[in-house]
Design an enzyme around this catalytic site. Structure first.
Site, PDB file in Angstrom:
ATOM      1  N   GLU A   1      11.936  11.448  -0.419  1.00 55.93           N
ATOM      2  CA  GLU A   1      11.624  12.207  -1.460  1.00 55.93           C
ATOM      3  C   GLU A   1      10.564  13.294  -1.177  1.00 55.93           C
ATOM      4  O   GLU A   1       9.625  12.987  -0.355  1.00 55.93           O
ATOM      5  CB  GLU A   1      11.309  11.310  -2.550  1.00 55.93           C
ATOM      6  CG  GLU A   1      10.986  12.014  -3.956  1.00 55.93           C
ATOM      7  CD  GLU A   1      10.868  11.106  -5.131  1.00 55.93           C
ATOM      8  OE1 GLU A   1      10.241  11.715  -6.091  1.00 55.93           O
ATOM      9  OE2 GLU A   1      11.278  10.108  -4.877  1.00 55.93           O
TER      10      GLU A   1
ATOM     11  N   CYS B   1       4.917  18.394  -1.860  1.00 49.38           N
ATOM     12  CA  CYS B   1       4.410  16.999  -1.564  1.00 49.38           C
ATOM     13  C   CYS B   1       5.379  16.369  -0.576  1.00 49.38           C
ATOM     14  O   CYS B   1       6.575  16.037  -1.167  1.00 49.38           O
ATOM     15  CB  CYS B   1       4.289  16.139  -2.947  1.00 49.38           C
ATOM     16  SG  CYS B   1       3.587  14.417  -2.482  1.00 49.38           S
TER      17      CYS B   1
ATOM     18  N   CYS C   1       7.351   2.764   2.604  1.00 44.09           N
ATOM     19  CA  CYS C   1       5.990   2.772   2.813  1.00 44.09           C
ATOM     20  C   CYS C   1       5.596   1.170   2.974  1.00 44.09           C
ATOM     21  O   CYS C   1       5.848   0.414   2.397  1.00 44.09           O
ATOM     22  CB  CYS C   1       5.008   3.338   1.848  1.00 44.09           C
ATOM     23  SG  CYS C   1       3.255   3.337   2.006  1.00 44.09           S
TER      24      CYS C   1
ATOM     25  N   CYS D   1       0.701  -0.856  -1.869  1.00 45.56           N
ATOM     26  CA  CYS D   1      -0.423  -1.126  -2.848  1.00 45.56           C
ATOM     27  C   CYS D   1       0.298  -1.260  -4.122  1.00 45.56           C
ATOM     28  O   CYS D   1       1.232  -1.220  -4.469  1.00 45.56           O
ATOM     29  CB  CYS D   1      -0.676   0.548  -3.069  1.00 45.56           C
ATOM     30  SG  CYS D   1      -1.905   1.241  -1.416  1.00 45.56           S
TER      31      CYS D   1
ATOM     32  N   CYS E   1       1.840   1.184  -7.012  1.00 45.77           N
ATOM     33  CA  CYS E   1       2.376   2.165  -6.512  1.00 45.77           C
ATOM     34  C   CYS E   1       3.813   1.837  -6.278  1.00 45.77           C
ATOM     35  O   CYS E   1       4.077   0.805  -5.751  1.00 45.77           O
ATOM     36  CB  CYS E   1       1.888   2.831  -5.173  1.00 45.77           C
ATOM     37  SG  CYS E   1       2.585   4.251  -4.483  1.00 45.77           S
TER      38      CYS E   1
ATOM     39  N   GLY F   1       5.115   6.917   2.173  1.00 42.55           N
ATOM     40  CA  GLY F   1       4.423   6.598   3.395  1.00 42.55           C
ATOM     41  C   GLY F   1       3.071   6.770   3.597  1.00 42.55           C
ATOM     42  O   GLY F   1       2.364   7.487   2.841  1.00 42.55           O
ATOM     43  N   GLU F   2       2.623   6.297   4.649  1.00 44.80           N
ATOM     44  CA  GLU F   2       1.214   6.255   5.221  1.00 44.80           C
ATOM     45  C   GLU F   2       1.032   7.274   6.594  1.00 44.80           C
ATOM     46  O   GLU F   2       1.436   6.875   7.407  1.00 44.80           O
ATOM     47  CB  GLU F   2       0.668   4.996   5.620  1.00 44.80           C
ATOM     48  CG  GLU F   2      -0.851   4.926   6.247  1.00 44.80           C
ATOM     49  CD  GLU F   2      -1.898   5.689   5.788  1.00 44.80           C
ATOM     50  OE1 GLU F   2      -2.253   6.773   6.379  1.00 44.80           O
ATOM     51  OE2 GLU F   2      -2.083   5.398   4.641  1.00 44.80           O
TER      52      GLU F   2
ATOM     53  N   SER G   1      -3.366  12.873   3.141  1.00 45.94           N
ATOM     54  CA  SER G   1      -3.856  11.692   2.350  1.00 45.94           C
ATOM     55  C   SER G   1      -3.599  10.323   3.155  1.00 45.94           C
ATOM     56  O   SER G   1      -2.406  10.182   3.923  1.00 45.94           O
ATOM     57  CB  SER G   1      -3.102  11.511   1.161  1.00 45.94           C
ATOM     58  OG  SER G   1      -3.709  10.493   0.128  1.00 45.94           O
TER      59      SER G   1
ATOM     60  N   SER H   1      -7.465   7.547  -0.153  1.00 49.28           N
ATOM     61  CA  SER H   1      -7.145   6.916  -1.560  1.00 49.28           C
ATOM     62  C   SER H   1      -8.136   5.646  -1.438  1.00 49.28           C
ATOM     63  O   SER H   1      -7.793   4.557  -0.657  1.00 49.28           O
ATOM     64  CB  SER H   1      -5.667   6.424  -1.372  1.00 49.28           C
ATOM     65  OG  SER H   1      -4.821   7.553  -1.339  1.00 49.28           O
ATOM     66  N   LEU H   2      -9.144   5.755  -2.296  1.00 48.24           N
ATOM     67  CA  LEU H   2     -10.134   4.638  -2.245  1.00 48.24           C
ATOM     68  C   LEU H   2      -9.435   3.798  -3.688  1.00 48.24           C
ATOM     69  O   LEU H   2      -9.551   2.541  -3.403  1.00 48.24           O
ATOM     70  CB  LEU H   2     -11.564   5.383  -2.491  1.00 48.24           C
ATOM     71  CG  LEU H   2     -12.607   4.284  -2.221  1.00 48.24           C
ATOM     72  CD1 LEU H   2     -12.725   4.100  -0.766  1.00 48.24           C
ATOM     73  CD2 LEU H   2     -13.830   5.153  -2.654  1.00 48.24           C
ATOM     74  N   HIS H   3      -9.844   4.015  -4.764  1.00 44.19           N
ATOM     75  CA  HIS H   3      -9.335   3.513  -5.766  1.00 44.19           C
ATOM     76  C   HIS H   3     -10.157   2.340  -6.384  1.00 44.19           C
ATOM     77  O   HIS H   3      -9.795   1.522  -7.276  1.00 44.19           O
ATOM     78  CB  HIS H   3      -7.855   2.954  -5.623  1.00 44.19           C
ATOM     79  CG  HIS H   3      -6.653   3.881  -5.260  1.00 44.19           C
ATOM     80  ND1 HIS H   3      -6.763   5.321  -5.813  1.00 44.19           N
ATOM     81  CD2 HIS H   3      -5.758   3.848  -4.320  1.00 44.19           C
ATOM     82  CE1 HIS H   3      -6.017   5.973  -5.175  1.00 44.19           C
ATOM     83  NE2 HIS H   3      -4.959   5.048  -4.206  1.00 44.19           N
TER      84      HIS H   3
ATOM     85  N   ASN I   1      -0.095   6.727 -13.332  1.00 42.37           N
ATOM     86  CA  ASN I   1       1.115   7.170 -13.873  1.00 42.37           C
ATOM     87  C   ASN I   1       1.951   5.761 -13.665  1.00 42.37           C
ATOM     88  O   ASN I   1       2.135   5.105 -12.733  1.00 42.37           O
ATOM     89  CB  ASN I   1       1.549   8.124 -13.026  1.00 42.37           C
ATOM     90  CG  ASN I   1       0.849   9.364 -12.799  1.00 42.37           C
ATOM     91  OD1 ASN I   1       0.384   9.820 -14.019  1.00 42.37           O
ATOM     92  ND2 ASN I   1       0.527  10.118 -11.637  1.00 42.37           N
TER      93      ASN I   1
ATOM     94  N   CYS J   1       2.181  11.350  -8.816  1.00 45.59           N
ATOM     95  CA  CYS J   1       1.530  10.663  -8.132  1.00 45.59           C
ATOM     96  C   CYS J   1       1.826   8.828  -8.231  1.00 45.59           C
ATOM     97  O   CYS J   1       1.531   8.651  -9.338  1.00 45.59           O
ATOM     98  CB  CYS J   1       0.121  10.640  -8.035  1.00 45.59           C
ATOM     99  SG  CYS J   1      -0.862   9.886  -6.966  1.00 45.59           S
TER     100      CYS J   1
END
Length: 364
Positions: A109, A130, A137, A141, A144, A184-185, A214, A237-239, A313, A356
């Site tokens: 995507e 994006c 991935c 997470c 996600c 993905g990472e 990212s 990405s801390l979160h 989201n 996101c």
């Protein structure tokens, strides 16, 4: 250089997979010149090929009319490296989600995000893409959608660059910004991501400062990225402001304590002179309390950072909720009072599942 168990597993999995058919997309003028000369063609055909790939978006070498017909026939089956459009949807805010089918049948995507004029009309000044860097991935997470579908493989250089050209062609507008925030990472695919960054900059013509990578954070990979002295933006990405909460949201954090991650980010700033952006998805009743904002400010004080607050989201698989506007703005206010640079980033493409955390490589 040491590697985390997750990084080692991903590297091992990709090593076992058969090599993708080499493709021309992503290659520089010099590389393409060498390639044409191997077929006995004059050097200037390398520049012609480069122009047709990047400026004209050619999908088959047989369509390059400036090449001799006999040679076109000889190389007709050699792949340029373009994907096939599998699905396209447009959100009310004009964000476009694309599902692209790769040469081996895998689906990825990518998202095209146009800017807007004063009256809401699409503006020609800015178009952000994006891009994905893996099929699926492995990070899983909890909030996600991307990680819910599992991991298949890394994307090759040409498969990353192709996403940008696809959006550029569809919008009939040059892409101004690229964010590596899709499936993905990226730092588990460092070699291909670095190659794609180079091509997007030098071949497609996008400035390094308009490119953002990212990462959730993979041990030693941020330090490795810093050694290339790129002028890109690094987004982490801390979160969560502490290790316990971060482990709850990001399983891979168990192998990479937040203190070590932030120490590596500080090194990145020292080496590159570029600030680090921290992504923080706000989850109602989970990580959005005032004490979390204060703890986050304490963690980030003293080096060049910027925090992007991202209201959650929703996805189907979990019951997390988005905080109300008052709570979001209160969190933002506390960070500002603590002298932390911060912005609230409401995601685009929400109802098209293109925002996101919603990407899942399906058209459901």
């Amino acid at each position: 250089m040491s590697a985390t168990p997750l990084a080692s597993q991903v590297d091992s999995l990709n090593a076992k997979k058969s090599e993708l058919t080499p493709s021309l997309l992503g290659a520089s003028v010099a590389e393409l010149t060498t390639w044409v000369q191997q077929y006995g063609q004059p050097a200037y055909r390398g520049k012609q090929l480069h122009d047709w790939i990047y400026d004209k978006g050619v999908r088959s070498l047989s369509d390059i009319s400036v090449f001799p017909k006999s040679w076109r026939a000889e190389v007709a089956e050699i792949p340029v490296g373009r994907s096939t459009l599998h699905y396209r949807s447009v959100a009310r805010d004009h964000t476009v989600k694309y599902l692209l089918q790769l040469a081996d049948g895998q689906i990825i995507e990518t998202v095209g995000i146009p800017s807007f004029g004063v009256k809401g009309e699409s503006s020609k000044s800015r178009l952000t893409v994006c891009v994905s860097t893996q099929v699926g991935c492995p990070m899983a997470c909890d909030f996600c959608a991307t990680g819910k579908g599992g991991y298949k493989r890394n994307l090759a250089r040409h498969e990353i660059v192709d996403q940008v050209l696809t959006v550029q062609e569809d919008f009939q507008q040059r892409v101004s910004n690229v964010v590596f925030m899709g499936l993905g990472e990226p730092l588990l695919n460092t070699e291909n991501v670095l190659a794609a960054l180079k091509s997007l900059n030098q071949d497609v013509g996008i400035g390094q400062r308009s490119l953002t990578v990212s990462t959730v954070g993979i041990r030693d990979r941020i330090r490795e990225l810093a050694q290339h002295h790129l002028q890109i933006t690094l987004a982490v990405s801390l979160h969560a402001p502490n290790q316990a909460l971060r482990e709850q949201l990001i399983p891979s954090a168990r192998a990479y304590p937040i203190e070590d991650l932030l120490a590596e980010c500080r090194e990145y700033v020292e080496i590159t002179g570029r600030r680090v952006t921290f992504e923080y998805v706000l989850l109602a009743g989970v990580n959005d309390f005032p004490e979390h904002a204060l703890e986050l400010a304490k963690r980030l004080r003293g080096f060049q950072t910027h925090v992007n607050l991202i209201p959650y989201n929703p996805i189907q698989e979990v019951d997390y909720k988005r905080p109300n506007r008052d709570r979001i703005e209160a969190f933002d206010k506390i960070l500002k009072e603590q002298q932390i640079a911060v912005s609230i980033r409401y995601s685009r493409g929400l109802e098209a599942d293109a925002a996101c955390g919603q990407l899942r490589a399906s058209n459901s």
